[in-house]
Write an enzyme that holds these catalytic residues in place. Sequence first.
Site, mmCIF file in Angstrom:
data_model
loop_
_atom_site.group_PDB
_atom_site.id
_atom_site.type_symbol
_atom_site.label_atom_id
_atom_site.label_comp_id
_atom_site.label_asym_id
_atom_site.label_seq_id
_atom_site.Cartn_x
_atom_site.Cartn_y
_atom_site.Cartn_z
ATOM 1 N N ASP A 1 30.743 -1.335 76.140
ATOM 2 C CA ASP A 1 29.358 -0.914 76.357
ATOM 3 C C ASP A 1 29.196 -0.255 77.720
ATOM 4 O OD1 ASP A 1 26.757 -0.513 75.646
ATOM 5 O OD2 ASP A 1 26.172 -2.625 75.646
ATOM 6 N N GLU B 1 28.215 4.876 81.514
ATOM 7 C CA GLU B 1 27.596 6.150 81.878
ATOM 8 C C GLU B 1 27.111 6.190 83.324
ATOM 9 O OE1 GLU B 1 26.455 4.875 77.635
ATOM 10 O OE2 GLU B 1 26.121 4.064 79.649
ATOM 11 N N ASP C 1 21.101 3.214 71.496
ATOM 12 C CA ASP C 1 19.926 2.374 71.251
ATOM 13 C C ASP C 1 18.797 3.148 70.576
ATOM 14 O OD1 ASP C 1 21.435 0.503 72.559
ATOM 15 O OD2 ASP C 1 20.433 0.761 74.478
#
Length: 786
Positions: A476, A479, A540
Site C-alpha cells: 500500500d 506515492e 480508493d
Amino acid sequence: MIHNGRFTLAACTCLAMWSGPSLQGQVDRPPGLLNDVVDISADFREYRNTYFVADKLAGFDPASGAGSLTWARHQLAPRIAFSNMENVLKPFDGITFPEHEYEINPSLPFSIQFVSPRTVRLRISTGTRVGPAAPSPMLVGEPPRDTSWKLAGIAGGYRYTSLHGSVTILENPWHLEFRDAQGKLLTRTDHPTDNAAQLDPVLPFSFIRRTSDYSRSLAAVFSLSPGEKLFGGGESFTRLDKRGQKMVLWANDANGVETGRMYKPIPFFMSSRGYGMFVHTSAPVTFDFGASFGNTNELLLGDDELDLFVFLGAPKEILGEYTALTGRASMPPLWSFGLWMSRITYFSEEETRTVAAKLRQNRIPSDVIHLDTGWFENDWRCDYKFSTTRFRDPAKMIADLKRDGFHISLWQLPYFVPKNSLFPEILAKGLAVKDAKGNLPYEDAVLDFTNPAAVRWYQDKIAGLLKLGVGAIKVDFGEAAPLTGVYANGRTGFYEHNLYPLRYSQAVAEITRQVTGENIMWARSAWAGSQRYPLHWGGDSGAQDSGMAETLRGGLSLGLSGFTFWSHDIGGFAAKTPEELYRRWMPFGMLTSHSRCHGTPPKEPWEYSAAFMDDFRRADEMKYRLMPYVYAQAKDSSERGLPMVRALFIEYPGDPGSWQVEDEYLFGADILVAPLMEAGTSARDVYLPPGQWIDYQNRKVYSGGWHNIQAGRIPVVMLVRDGAVIPHIKLAQSTAQMDWSNIEMVVFADKAQTAQGLVCKPADNVLHRVDAVLRNGAFVSTVREK
C-alpha cells in the site's frame, strides 16, 4: 495574500521556502501542498526562461544514426494587439560575458537507434553528461539494436525504412517524420515554421533554460492529426481518450478516482493512427495532448535529456513492443484469481476465523482473506508483528485456513510514524530517506529503497511473514517519496519520487518469489516497469455510480499502459456500499483478472439481505466456473503484454466504433462485458464490434453495432464472440478443490462452423489451443500445445 478565497504565498516567499530547484529538481516553484502533483508545464510559458528551438542538423552520420542538432536561442516576449496581449517566441542573441565564450545557438548531441523493426529510439541531450548512465530499473535490460532498417538518402535528409514503416530525418529545418508501411504520415516533430500561419502561440520542439538556476527541461512536441485519439498514460480515471487533456505524471495518493491525479502514472501512450511513445524518464512529466494547442502533442519533461521510444503498429503490436522493453507480468498463482474477502479491517483471529467459516457455510467460493490495517497491536502502526492480544496463534490460524482453501493477505506500508517501535532502529541504521541536512524530511521515516541495506532490512521483515505462511503482501501507499529528499544513490526526489513505487514493489515481489516461489502481491502505486510485479488495484474509489464508471476507465487506461493484471475494490471503498450498487458492481468485479471486496464495512454478503447474498453468490460462482478461461487468458495475456480488462479497439483496431467506447470491455479475447452503471436499470445500450455475439446467460444472438440489451439473472450484460470455445470447470468452494482433469469445452457458435479457445492447466502452466469443428450437427474439440 488571498486569492479565490485561499491563502497563497507571494512568489518571493515560495522561492525562499523552496530550498533551491537545482537540489530539488528543475522547477521554479514547489507544489502547493505536501506531495501534491508536480506540474512543470508552466515553466514552458515563463518569460524569465530562455528557449532553445530544435532548428537544424549540425552534423550527422547516417550509418551510426548519431549527430548533433543546432538549437536556435529564443525568448518569450509579450505582444499587444489593441486590448489583447499574447506571448510569442522571438529569436534572441543572448547577453553573455565574456562574449563569444558561450554558444548563442548551441549544437548538442542527437541520435536515432533502431531497437526492432517496429521500435525507434530517439536520444537528445541539452548539456554535457558527466559519467555513464546507471542501469534503468524501468527497462528489463539494455535495448537491442536492429539492423533490418534500410537507409536511403533523400533530398534534404535521410530515410530509414523497415517492413512496418519509415523514419525520415530532414536537415533544415530539422524534422523527424514517422510513417506507416503504406507511407501515411503518423506524426512529425514541430518546428516554428509549421505553425507560422497560426495566430495562437505554439510551443515547438525545444528546451528551456531557467534563469533561476540554469537547469534545463525539454519539450518534445509532435503533430496531431484531425480525428486522432490518444490513450494510456497510466491508471487515469478521466475520459479514456486523452486527446484535449493535460496529464500530470507524478505518483500521487489520489484519494479517489474522480480527479486527474493518479496512483499509477505511466509515461507511455498510444495513438489511433498506429504509433505509441514511451518517455524513458523518472522526472516529472506533463503530457499536453492538444490541451494548449489542438494540433500539437507536447511531451513536457522535467528531465534535461530525452530518451524516447517510438513504436509503430496496431495496439497489440505497440503493447508487445513496449512490454518487451519494460517487462511483462509474471504469471500469478491460481488461487489469486479467486475471491478475496476483506474490509477495513478485521482485527482479530476470532474475527478472521469467523469470516472464513461463514464463507464456507454460505457456500460463497473464496480463496483469500485479507487483513488490512488492524492486525498489529496498534491499528495502522506497521511493525510486521501480529497483535499478541488479539491473535492467539497466527501460524496455526494461517495453517488451519489454508487447509480449508484460504490464503492470508496482509497490509503494510513503508512509512514509519515516530511512535512505531521500529522508528529508532530505522534512524540508527540510516535506512530512511534524508533531507539535504541529513535529517528526516517528514515526521515519518520513509524507507529508502535505493539503499541496499534498507532493502535487506525490509525484505527480512516481509520474509518472516511469508515463512509464517502468509500468501500475499499488500504493497500500500508508495506515492509520497519525498520530493525534497536526498536518496542513498545520490539522487534527489525529483528523479526518485516516481521510481519509488517500482523499487518498493520490486522489493516485495522478489522476496515473495524467493520464499514462496509465487508471483503475487497487491499494490496501489506504480511507474513504468511496475507491470512486471503483479498485481495492482485501483485505489480508493467512491461507493457510487460515478466511482464504478471511473474505476473501469482507470482499469482500461492502465491496461493500455502495459499492465496485464488489475483489480479494484468491489462496491467502492470510501463508504458503506448501497446494496443496489453492490449488486451491479459485483459481476463487474468478478469479471476482472482479480476480484476483491474491500472498503468501509460491511463488505460480507451475509451482512446484507438474503436476496443480495444469492445475487452475490451467483456472480462469484460464475467466475469460479469460468476459471479455466480466466487462467488461460491470463497466461496468454501475460506472455504477450496484453491486458485482461481490454479496451475493444485492442481486438478490433479497424473498427472506428470500438475506439469510442469506454464503459464496456473485453475480458480476455472472447467475452465482452458491459456493466450496469446506473441505479434502477436492468438493461443498457451496448456497442458490439463487427461479427456475431452470443449472450452468455440466455444465448440470444446479436450482430455488430448498437443494441439495447437486457441483463440476465446476474446483473450484467455479457456476450461471447461467435466461434469461441470457453472452457468451464465444475464449481468448487476454492481453486484448490477444482478438478482440472475434467474441463468442459463450451462452444459459442451461431454462424461459425469452427471455434477456437485456449486452455492452460496450472499443473504445467503450458498454454494449449482448443479447436472445435462442426461435424454431424455437433462440435468436436481437439487440444494441442499452442
